[in-house]
Design a protein around this motif. Sequence first.
Motif, PDB file in Angstrom:
ATOM      1  N   ALA A 182       0.877  -1.250   0.060  1.00  0.00           N
ATOM      2  CA  ALA A 182      -0.481  -0.046   0.235  1.00  0.00           C
ATOM      3  C   ALA A 182       0.724   1.293  -0.182  1.00  0.00           C
ATOM      4  N   ALA A 183       2.020   1.095   0.960  1.00  0.00           N
ATOM      5  CA  ALA A 183       2.748   2.270   0.360  1.00  0.00           C
ATOM      6  C   ALA A 183       3.627   3.137  -0.619  1.00  0.00           C
ATOM      7  N   MET A 184       3.930   1.575  -1.227  1.00  0.00           N
ATOM      8  CA  MET A 184       4.576   1.787  -2.526  1.00  0.00           C
ATOM      9  C   MET A 184       3.504   1.883  -3.372  1.00  0.00           C
ATOM     10  N   PHE A 185       3.051   1.975  -3.753  1.00  0.00           N
ATOM     11  CA  PHE A 185       1.122   2.026  -4.451  1.00  0.00           C
ATOM     12  C   PHE A 185      -0.322   3.484  -4.251  1.00  0.00           C
ATOM     13  N   ASN A 186       1.077   4.227  -3.536  1.00  0.00           N
ATOM     14  CA  ASN A 186      -0.199   5.105  -3.096  1.00  0.00           C
ATOM     15  C   ASN A 186      -0.881   6.356  -4.354  1.00  0.00           C
ATOM     16  N   PRO A 187      -1.650   6.955  -3.260  1.00  0.00           N
ATOM     17  CA  PRO A 187      -1.686   7.201  -4.857  1.00  0.00           C
ATOM     18  C   PRO A 187      -1.374   9.032  -5.497  1.00  0.00           C
ATOM     19  N   ALA A 188       0.349   8.892  -5.121  1.00  0.00           N
ATOM     20  CA  ALA A 188       0.838   9.738  -6.297  1.00  0.00           C
ATOM     21  C   ALA A 188       1.458   9.168  -7.071  1.00  0.00           C
ATOM     22  N   SER A 189       1.369   7.639  -7.362  1.00  0.00           N
ATOM     23  CA  SER A 189       2.978   6.969  -7.911  1.00  0.00           C
ATOM     24  C   SER A 189       2.417   6.744  -9.190  1.00  0.00           C
ATOM     25  N   PRO A 190       0.920   6.032  -9.366  1.00  0.00           N
ATOM     26  CA  PRO A 190       0.606   6.707 -10.864  1.00  0.00           C
ATOM     27  C   PRO A 190       1.386   8.184 -11.760  1.00  0.00           C
ATOM     28  N   PRO A 191       0.672   8.912 -11.499  1.00  0.00           N
ATOM     29  CA  PRO A 191       1.347  10.191 -12.601  1.00  0.00           C
ATOM     30  C   PRO A 191       2.344  10.004 -11.799  1.00  0.00           C
ATOM     31  N   GLN A 192       3.523  10.297 -10.478  1.00  0.00           N
ATOM     32  CA  GLN A 192       4.849  10.799 -10.815  1.00  0.00           C
ATOM     33  C   GLN A 192       5.576   9.578 -11.797  1.00  0.00           C
ATOM     34  N   THR A 193       5.133   8.409 -11.439  1.00  0.00           N
ATOM     35  CA  THR A 193       6.335   7.729 -12.222  1.00  0.00           C
ATOM     36  C   THR A 193       5.741   7.894 -14.486  1.00  0.00           C
ATOM     37  N   VAL A 194       5.018   7.574 -13.991  1.00  0.00           N
ATOM     38  CA  VAL A 194       4.373   8.152 -16.144  1.00  0.00           C
ATOM     39  C   VAL A 194       4.884   8.995 -16.594  1.00  0.00           C
ATOM     40  N   HIS A 195       4.970  10.257 -15.939  1.00  0.00           N
ATOM     41  CA  HIS A 195       5.924  11.238 -15.782  1.00  0.00           C
ATOM     42  C   HIS A 195       6.942  11.233 -15.769  1.00  0.00           C
ATOM     43  N   MET A 196       8.101  10.523 -14.753  1.00  0.00           N
ATOM     44  CA  MET A 196       9.013  10.164 -14.536  1.00  0.00           C
ATOM     45  C   MET A 196       9.598   9.265 -16.115  1.00  0.00           C
ATOM     46  N   ILE A 197       9.819   8.580 -16.444  1.00  0.00           N
ATOM     47  CA  ILE A 197       9.901   7.513 -17.725  1.00  0.00           C
ATOM     48  C   ILE A 197       9.970   7.591 -18.675  1.00  0.00           C
ATOM     49  N   LEU A 198       8.292   8.666 -18.570  1.00  0.00           N
ATOM     50  CA  LEU A 198       8.549   9.651 -20.186  1.00  0.00           C
ATOM     51  C   LEU A 198       9.457  11.063 -20.548  1.00  0.00           C
ATOM     52  N   ALA A 199       9.633  11.388 -19.314  1.00  0.00           N
ATOM     53  CA  ALA A 199      10.634  12.160 -19.257  1.00  0.00           C
ATOM     54  C   ALA A 199      12.404  11.714 -19.092  1.00  0.00           C
ATOM     55  N   ALA A 200      12.386  10.267 -18.795  1.00  0.00           N
ATOM     56  CA  ALA A 200      13.575   9.786 -19.172  1.00  0.00           C
ATOM     57  C   ALA A 200      14.051   9.192 -20.384  1.00  0.00           C
ATOM     58  N   LEU A 201      12.838   8.994 -21.367  1.00  0.00           N
ATOM     59  CA  LEU A 201      12.497   8.893 -22.625  1.00  0.00           C
ATOM     60  C   LEU A 201      13.253  10.148 -23.371  1.00  0.00           C
ATOM     61  N   MET A 202      13.010  11.194 -23.300  1.00  0.00           N
ATOM     62  CA  MET A 202      12.541  12.611 -23.855  1.00  0.00           C
ATOM     63  C   MET A 202      14.271  12.827 -23.271  1.00  0.00           C
ATOM     64  N   VAL A 203      14.645  12.966 -22.517  1.00  0.00           N
ATOM     65  CA  VAL A 203      16.279  13.394 -21.982  1.00  0.00           C
ATOM     66  C   VAL A 203      17.109  12.820 -22.941  1.00  0.00           C
ATOM     67  N   ALA A 204      16.992  10.668 -22.593  1.00  0.00           N
ATOM     68  CA  ALA A 204      17.810  10.265 -24.046  1.00  0.00           C
ATOM     69  C   ALA A 204      18.070  10.458 -24.804  1.00  0.00           C
ATOM     70  N   SER A 205      16.405  10.870 -25.908  1.00  0.00           N
ATOM     71  CA  SER A 205      16.074  10.917 -27.155  1.00  0.00           C
ATOM     72  C   SER A 205      16.554  12.374 -27.482  1.00  0.00           C
ATOM     73  N   PHE A 206      16.415  13.204 -27.014  1.00  0.00           N
ATOM     74  CA  PHE A 206      17.044  14.282 -27.254  1.00  0.00           C
ATOM     75  C   PHE A 206      18.806  14.843 -27.173  1.00  0.00           C
TER      76      PHE A 206
END
Length: 465
Positions: A182-206
Amino acid sequence: MWERTGWLADASTEGDLSAARAQMGFSLAWHIVVACLGVGLPLLTLIAEWRGWRTGEPALRLLARRWARAMGVLFAVGAVSGTILSFEMGLLWPGLMGTYGQVLGLPFALEGIAFFIEAIFLGIYLYAWDRLPPRHHLLTGVPIVVAGVASAFFVVCANAWMNQPRGFDLRGGRVVSVDPWAAMFNPASPPQTVHMILAALMVASFLTASVYAVALLRGRDDRYHRAGFFIPFILGAIATPAQIVVGDWAARFVAEYQPAKLAAMEGVYRTSDHVPLTVGGIAGDGGLQYGVEIPNGLSLLIGYSPSTVVQGLEEVPRVQWPAVTTVHLAFDVMVVIGMFLLAMGAWLLWAGWRRRRSGAGDVLRMRGMRIFLRLAVLTGPAAVIALESGWVVTEMGRQPWVVQGLMTVRQAVNPAPGLANGLWLVLVVYAAMTVATVYVLRRLARERPVPIAPQESDVRDQPVA
């Protein structure tokens, strides 16, 4: 964890508290760029290898092999900087780890497993390049991509918990009834994790595309450098609109769960409806000054209606206010860069459409595309700045809390004197790692990892990135 906190600590401890924040902030800012490359570069490498295998183009196979070698170097550097961060969590913030370590332990343990899986398959991938059939070798790279994304997911889940602590009860100041899932899958996990993974792809790509944009501007106009530019740039251009949508989702989440952070992000001091969206500006006594206001803009963005009520900073005690100017400007920088990257992707799409309509043979030789390449050089540094700005918003917007509403940063910091000494040591270590990493990558760019076949003569004599 970076902003001034004079209201939280007395003069006897402020120096060490500031040193601890500066050390952690610098370490995170350095590591996160390498971590993003660790998430995105394996995917770029597999795309290049897959296309080289399908088309039989030697330049694409050479590109994939070069990226793979860089991937190995960056993985080793990221392992070092990540280890430093793990030590800093315990040494600098024993109040946090001593109290909530059992709650935070699961995502860190799973991240460790993902790290070892990534290390194992990276070794196989690099060693087996000429020892496995192409299809089998390509498949050995898939776990690297999956494990890299999983590592980012688990680490960001831990950070999301700091924004939305869940999975435990407090009784008499002690943590009991721990539910790590329950701690790991808290309400902030979905938006933050997706936001970060997409940011990682953008940084590496650009970042990767910007290197090859420089080469193209210098006249290295061959298949190798074109692929080195287009493969990562197109991936970054695809991720950008998705990131903007996810960023809007994350902002709405903050509006609901962390209204004080949203108020700092947008410089809202008083709770009201018909709240304007302010671009730029610095914090003053009664609100932001010198900013450009868009009437009703924030209310419309948050609730799709001008009558949407937005909570202001007046709802929380003054000592719990984040550093408004810094958080607000960092958020603006992130948004502006996101729009710039979106425009660059749209420009390339429009150029491709024009080429097909006119029957032109080369999109990069069309009118105006040299200006496009010059701007493309800026996309890599811009993506990094947006990444760092986003983390400033995430961390400083939560201040003065290290665990939202439960523990302040000052309560978490190590009370022992002398933390400033560690800051100087870390600066020296990271300076040495930066110089060594750049040196090794530049050496790799000038060496040929495999013999060049005759059909690869178009890239044989070219200095490559």
